[in-house]
Write a protein that holds these residues in place. Structure first.
Motif, PDB file in Angstrom:
ATOM      1  N   UNK A   1       0.822  -1.196   0.000  1.00  0.00           N
ATOM      2  CA  UNK A   1       0.000   0.000   0.000  1.00  0.00           C
ATOM      3  C   UNK A   1       0.861   1.253   0.000  1.00  0.00           C
ATOM      4  N   UNK A   2       0.288   2.344  -0.467  1.00  0.00           N
ATOM      5  CA  UNK A   2       0.990   3.617  -0.550  1.00  0.00           C
ATOM      6  C   UNK A   2      -0.016   4.720  -0.776  1.00  0.00           C
ATOM      7  N   UNK A   3       0.440   5.937  -0.815  1.00  0.00           N
ATOM      8  CA  UNK A   3      -0.414   7.083  -1.074  1.00  0.00           C
ATOM      9  C   UNK A   3       0.401   8.099  -1.859  1.00  0.00           C
ATOM     10  N   UNK A   4      -0.234   8.813  -2.803  1.00  0.00           N
ATOM     11  CA  UNK A   4       0.516   9.810  -3.571  1.00  0.00           C
ATOM     12  C   UNK A   4       0.735  11.072  -2.757  1.00  0.00           C
ATOM     13  N   UNK A   5       1.947  11.605  -2.811  1.00  0.00           N
ATOM     14  CA  UNK A   5       2.267  12.846  -2.111  1.00  0.00           C
ATOM     15  C   UNK A   5       3.609  13.365  -2.590  1.00  0.00           C
ATOM     16  N   UNK A   6       3.777  14.683  -2.658  1.00  0.00           N
ATOM     17  CA  UNK A   6       5.117  15.230  -2.902  1.00  0.00           C
ATOM     18  C   UNK A   6       6.057  14.753  -1.796  1.00  0.00           C
ATOM     19  N   UNK A   7       7.270  14.443  -2.140  1.00  0.00           N
ATOM     20  CA  UNK A   7       8.183  13.833  -1.178  1.00  0.00           C
ATOM     21  C   UNK A   7       8.386  14.687   0.063  1.00  0.00           C
ATOM     22  N   UNK A   8       8.421  16.023  -0.115  1.00  0.00           N
ATOM     23  CA  UNK A   8       8.654  16.881   1.036  1.00  0.00           C
ATOM     24  C   UNK A   8       7.463  16.904   1.992  1.00  0.00           C
ATOM     25  N   UNK A   9       6.317  16.389   1.524  1.00  0.00           N
ATOM     26  CA  UNK A   9       5.133  16.354   2.373  1.00  0.00           C
ATOM     27  C   UNK A   9       4.899  14.986   3.009  1.00  0.00           C
ATOM     28  N   UNK A  10       5.745  14.009   2.705  1.00  0.00           N
ATOM     29  CA  UNK A  10       5.627  12.694   3.337  1.00  0.00           C
ATOM     30  C   UNK A  10       6.233  12.781   4.733  1.00  0.00           C
ATOM     31  N   UNK A  11       5.443  12.515   5.725  1.00  0.00           N
ATOM     32  CA  UNK A  11       5.938  12.585   7.097  1.00  0.00           C
ATOM     33  C   UNK A  11       6.861  11.401   7.378  1.00  0.00           C
ATOM     34  N   UNK A  12       7.718  11.522   8.388  1.00  0.00           N
ATOM     35  CA  UNK A  12       8.553  10.372   8.755  1.00  0.00           C
ATOM     36  C   UNK A  12       7.719   9.128   9.053  1.00  0.00           C
TER      37      UNK A  12
ATOM     38  N   UNK B   1       8.008   9.622  -9.125  1.00  0.00           N
ATOM     39  CA  UNK B   1       7.659  10.906  -8.523  1.00  0.00           C
ATOM     40  C   UNK B   1       6.291  10.878  -7.871  1.00  0.00           C
ATOM     41  N   UNK B   2       6.200  11.513  -6.724  1.00  0.00           N
ATOM     42  CA  UNK B   2       5.009  11.556  -5.894  1.00  0.00           C
ATOM     43  C   UNK B   2       4.679  10.188  -5.282  1.00  0.00           C
ATOM     44  N   UNK B   3       5.536   9.241  -5.476  1.00  0.00           N
ATOM     45  CA  UNK B   3       5.415   7.929  -4.852  1.00  0.00           C
ATOM     46  C   UNK B   3       6.807   7.460  -4.420  1.00  0.00           C
ATOM     47  N   UNK B   4       7.622   8.377  -3.922  1.00  0.00           N
ATOM     48  CA  UNK B   4       9.020   8.065  -3.611  1.00  0.00           C
ATOM     49  C   UNK B   4       9.137   6.964  -2.571  1.00  0.00           C
ATOM     50  N   UNK B   5       8.211   6.937  -1.609  1.00  0.00           N
ATOM     51  CA  UNK B   5       8.280   5.922  -0.558  1.00  0.00           C
ATOM     52  C   UNK B   5       8.087   4.517  -1.117  1.00  0.00           C
ATOM     53  N   UNK B   6       7.059   4.345  -1.932  1.00  0.00           N
ATOM     54  CA  UNK B   6       6.827   3.004  -2.481  1.00  0.00           C
ATOM     55  C   UNK B   6       7.851   2.657  -3.560  1.00  0.00           C
ATOM     56  N   UNK B   7       8.332   3.668  -4.308  1.00  0.00           N
ATOM     57  CA  UNK B   7       9.375   3.397  -5.290  1.00  0.00           C
ATOM     58  C   UNK B   7      10.616   2.842  -4.631  1.00  0.00           C
ATOM     59  N   UNK B   8      10.998   3.448  -3.500  1.00  0.00           N
ATOM     60  CA  UNK B   8      12.166   2.964  -2.770  1.00  0.00           C
ATOM     61  C   UNK B   8      11.942   1.560  -2.228  1.00  0.00           C
ATOM     62  N   UNK B   9      10.744   1.326  -1.690  1.00  0.00           N
ATOM     63  CA  UNK B   9      10.446   0.012  -1.127  1.00  0.00           C
ATOM     64  C   UNK B   9      10.418  -1.066  -2.208  1.00  0.00           C
TER      65      UNK B   9
END
Length: 300
Positions: free
Chosen positions: A106-117, A162-170
């Motif tokens: 699972x993931x959610x779209x967001x600009x990377x600077x707006x993804x909280x820790x 882009x806008x999915x940096x968290x899931x892209x990394x995972x």
């Protein structure tokens, strides 16, 4: 030839997985649901697992309704002890675990600077750590001694996400994990591969807002095959990699994206800008004409 609308329209041979037991995480919806149906249609006893009961109950009812063998269990793949307990229960109840589809995520779209820790950790924990925990438990509980086949479901992240940096990394981590485990566990008779779906018309799209879905649909003409993909096409790729036809394939990732990764556009519209000026140290070079600068207008 007309397709029987009451049964899964698999192209694989009947009885392909007779006598085998498959666990499909995220098996209540989307690609996981389609994969569970196809494996059951081919003779496997399928266990679907996810955090929410309702979709699992529905999927199991659908499979049983056409004569398949299926059951469900709730599972939070981020919890190591729970994962090990569930895998142990599957082996105890069915006596084996031959096939594993790691589809939960699972993931959610967001600009990377707006993804909280916390948001970052949650997505990494679910898509990367959870996949590892389930895979490790399946190996240590059964496959280390008896062999087996694993398929991980990742994503089209080859040219960035882009806008999915968290899931892209995972997902990139799972791609590398797939390669590493294929090397380590071949000695145990275990094959492990992955599929990387592109834009798939799936119930998973329902988790995103209308603007995201609209943009994803508009991207269809940019995909080399001219359309988005289907859950069935992804499930067929998973089934192939689990089958004996792929006996000489391990550590591979099959891109199920209609060629989109060859010419990838962003999942969300990107703002046109000229914020990064060019360097031109060559004193005789030509200036870049304005016509070559992105004006932000959509392509014709």
């Amino acid at each position: 030839m007309a397709q029987d609308s009451t049964r899964y329209g698999t192209i694989f041979s009947p009885g392909l997985f007779d006598g085998q037991v498959a666990l499909v995480t995220g098996g209540g919806t989307g690609i996981g649901r389609a994969s569970a149906h196809e494996l059951a249609a081919l003779g496997a006893t399928v266990v679907v697992a996810a955090r929410r009961e309702e979709p699992l109950i529905q999927t199991v009812g659908e499979i049983r309704g056409v004569g398949g063998n299926a059951s469900w269990t709730t599972l939070n793949i981020r919890e190591a002890e729970e994962v090990e307990a569930v895998i142990g229960d599957v082996v105890e109840e069915h006596g084996r675990l031959d096939l594993l589809v790691n589809n939960a995520g699972g993931q959610f779209p967001a600009p990377s600077e707006q993804i909280s820790p916390n948001g970052w950790r949650t997505v990494i924990d679910l898509n990367l750590n959870g996949t590892f925990l389930v895979t490790r438990a399946a190996y240590t509980t059964w496959m280390a001694e008896h062999g087996g086949v694993i398929c991980n479901v990742i994503a089209d992240m080859w040219r960035g996400f882009p806008y999915m940096a968290h899931t892209g990394a995972a997902r990139a981590g799972v791609d590398n994990l797939t390669k590493s485990l294929a090397i380590e566990w071949g000695r145990s008779g275990v094959r492990i591969n992955a599929v990387a779906p592109g834009t798939i018309y799936s119930s998973g799209m329902d988790t995103y807002d209308e603007s995201f879905r609209t943009h994803a649909a508009r991207r269809a003409s940019k995909i080399p095959v001219g359309r988005v993909g289907t859950e069935s096409e992804t499930a067929a790729a998973i089934t192939f990699l689990l089958s004996p036809a792929a006996a000489f394939i391990t550590g591979a990732t099959l891109r199920v994206d209609g060629g989109a990764s060859l010419e990838k556009a962003a999942m969300v519209p990107l703002e046109a800008h000229t914020a990064i000026p060019p360097y031109n140290g060559f004193h005789l070079a030509r200036e870049i004409p304005e016509a070559w600068v992105d004006d932000g207008e959509p392509d014709a």
